[in-house]
Design an enzyme around this catalytic site. Structure first.
Site, mmCIF file in Angstrom:
data_model
loop_
_atom_site.group_PDB
_atom_site.id
_atom_site.type_symbol
_atom_site.label_atom_id
_atom_site.label_comp_id
_atom_site.label_asym_id
_atom_site.label_seq_id
_atom_site.Cartn_x
_atom_site.Cartn_y
_atom_site.Cartn_z
ATOM 1 N N ARG A 139 0.866 -1.167 0.000
ATOM 2 C CA ARG A 139 0.000 0.000 0.000
ATOM 3 C C ARG A 139 0.910 1.225 0.000
ATOM 4 N NH1 ARG A 139 -4.247 3.117 -1.097
ATOM 5 N NH2 ARG A 139 -4.398 4.864 0.312
ATOM 6 N N CYS A 148 -2.894 11.548 5.600
ATOM 7 C CA CYS A 148 -4.153 12.272 5.815
ATOM 8 C C CYS A 148 -4.409 12.208 7.312
ATOM 9 C CB CYS A 148 -5.280 11.611 5.037
ATOM 10 S SG CYS A 148 -6.902 12.314 5.417
ATOM 11 N N GLY A 190 -2.866 16.178 2.644
ATOM 12 C CA GLY A 190 -3.838 16.869 1.788
ATOM 13 C C GLY A 190 -3.370 17.017 0.364
ATOM 14 N N ASP A 234 -3.838 18.679 -7.212
ATOM 15 C CA ASP A 234 -2.990 17.721 -6.511
ATOM 16 C C ASP A 234 -1.539 18.146 -6.699
ATOM 17 O OD1 ASP A 234 -1.643 15.324 -5.715
ATOM 18 O OD2 ASP A 234 -3.370 14.131 -6.302
ATOM 19 N N ARG A 264 1.035 16.082 -5.231
ATOM 20 C CA ARG A 264 1.832 14.985 -4.682
ATOM 21 C C ARG A 264 2.918 14.522 -5.639
ATOM 22 N NH1 ARG A 264 -2.774 10.986 -2.852
ATOM 23 N NH2 ARG A 264 -3.806 12.087 -4.548
ATOM 24 N N SER A 287 -4.367 -0.165 -3.930
ATOM 25 C CA SER A 287 -4.596 1.234 -4.307
ATOM 26 C C SER A 287 -5.429 1.257 -5.567
ATOM 27 C CB SER A 287 -3.263 1.934 -4.577
ATOM 28 O OG SER A 287 -3.488 3.209 -5.157
#
Ligand SMILES: [Zn+2]
Length: 428
Positions: free
Chosen positions: A253, A258, A301, A340, A342, A364
């Site tokens: 994973r 979060c 986030g 986003d 990330r 995922s």
């Protein structure tokens, strides 16, 4: 003419600490050169240590300081006179509690660009330099623990998991090995990963941090940057010595932080349920003789931060028509300017570090994560979706929006479904 500038300190000795020395300026006496770094060299000795401490400034070969954003707390501790700025860590008995690597990817400068693959082995591979008085610090630490999670105990009660006395104990504890990794960016490699010119990346990092790191633009000879951002934590289930063998089955994973859901159980998203589900899959794989890995990235986030995230929650719940999947990404973009941040391009590094070329079960649904892994040559055999009954009702908005945006699913919601308000209002 090439001007070689030394890796100058912010301050030097106790006696002249009051004198501020800009890092981009040459030292007034006795020019010295930083310790050479050859990223991707076949051995640790050939690569050379990453030196970012301020106690041996003449050897610094990296921009920034250790510990990411915690470097500011360290500065505060020095300012408050609770920490001796010349303190060096006593590394006695801190060696890794499990062996990881070295693997092939450590020797390929293009495979690991966002942390130091030798970061946990500093005491061992640079023992001679440490003995000579160099201040070299680990950027990775590996230890062991037991984890206790109500979801895993529920899985035992529901008959989905069974205690085996090895991975999962009779009292519900799960044995894990865990690793903490601090970011160490090799800037030429980071730039290449994003298809950027290194100079452009360095200039933007300099400007967009308000000029925090002048060496990004004044010291092109320093290729390594320790960014003031969060790192990652890995949780391993099963025998980590099996990593790197092609026959070892891997369950995994990749989880981006979060805090609201992961720690406090806030129900607007699926983060903690997905994390627990991923851990359950990892336990099962470990019990079957494979290895489970949970990779926890500090990218709160979507790397926009929690203030932005909470602003978006309010905007979503107050908009005309209520909180709907159709507006989910728009509301984020209105506040943050993007959906986003990330950027999963750097995420696959950790798989190269672990010698993992194939993930048998990937817990995922994110197409961004699976796409980034495949782009870096890591196979995903099976992508495991979160079971529907683990999705909290208020998180339906997020789940539908992500499915519509390309999440791995067998049922993409239609326009009418997306327009339906499904999230709670602020007063509910
Ligand atoms: Zn969440």
């Amino acid at each position: 003419m090439t001007l070689i500038l030394p890796a100058s300190p912010v301050s030097e000795t106790t006696t002249n600490r009051r004198r501020i020395r800009l890092t981009s300026h040459p030292r007034s006496t006795g020019a010295t050169q930083p310790s050479p770094l050859v990223w991707g060299a076949p051995t640790a000795a050939g690569r050379g240590p990453v030196v970012a401490t301020l106690t041996t400034p003449e050897r610094r070969n990296a921009i920034g300081v250790h510990s990411g954003s915690y470097g500011i707390y360290r500065a505060l501790a020095v300012a408050a006179q609770t920490l001796d700025p010349d303190h060096r860590p006593d590394l006695t008995n801190t060696a890794p509690a499990a062996t990881i690597g070295p693997f092939e990817g450590w020797r390929d400068a293009s495979k690991i660009v966002s942390f130091d693959p030798w970061g946990h082995l500093v005491s061992e591979v640079f023992a001679d330099k440490l003995a000579e008085g160099w201040d070299i610090r680990p950027t990775i630490a590996i230890t062991k623990a037991h984890v206790q999670m109500p979801e895993l105990r529920d899985a035992v009660l529901a008959g989905r998991l069974r205690a085996d006395g090895e991975v999962l104990l009779a009292n519900g504890d799960v044995r894990v090995t865990k690793a903490a990794i601090e970011p160490v960016w090799w800037l030429p490699g980071v730039a290449a990963r994003f298809g950027l010119e290194e100079g452009e990346l360095r200039r933007t990092l300099f400007e967009q941090t308000g000029g925090m790191y002048p060496e990004l633009v004044t010291r092109p000879d320093l290729e390594v940057f320790l960014p003031p951002i969060g790192g990652m934590t890995l949780y391993f289930f099963g025998d980590v010595s099996k990593l790197g063998r092609p026959e070892t089955r891997i369950a995994c994973r990749v989880h981006d932080e979060c805090n609201g859901s992961d720690v406090f159980g806030s129900d607007i998203c699926t983060c903690r349920p997905y994390l627990a589900h991923g851990m359950e899959i990892c336990v099962r794989e470990a019990q079957a003789g494979g290895v489970g890995v949970v990779i926890y990235n500090r990218k709160e986030g979507r790397a926009l931060g929690e203030v932005t995230k909470f602003l978006v929650y309010n905007a979503r719940k107050r908009q005309p028509g209520g909180d709907s999947a159709a507006q989910y990404f728009n509301r984020t973009e209105c506040v943050a300017g993007v959906q986003d941040m990330r950027f999963q391009q750097l995420m696959p590094d950790v798989f190269h570090w672990l010698g993992i070329a194939r993930i048998d079960r990937f817990a995922s649904m994110s197409n961004l994560k699976s796409g980034a892994l495949r782009d870096m040559g890591i196979d995903i055999v099976e992508q495991v979706a979160i079971p529907d009954d683990l999705i909290p009702p208020d998180a339906r908005v997020e789940m539908d929006a992500k499915k519509a945006a390309g999440y791995f699913t067998d049922a993409v919601p239609d326009g009418a479904e997306l327009a339906m308000a499904k999230g709670r209002g602020l007063a509910d």
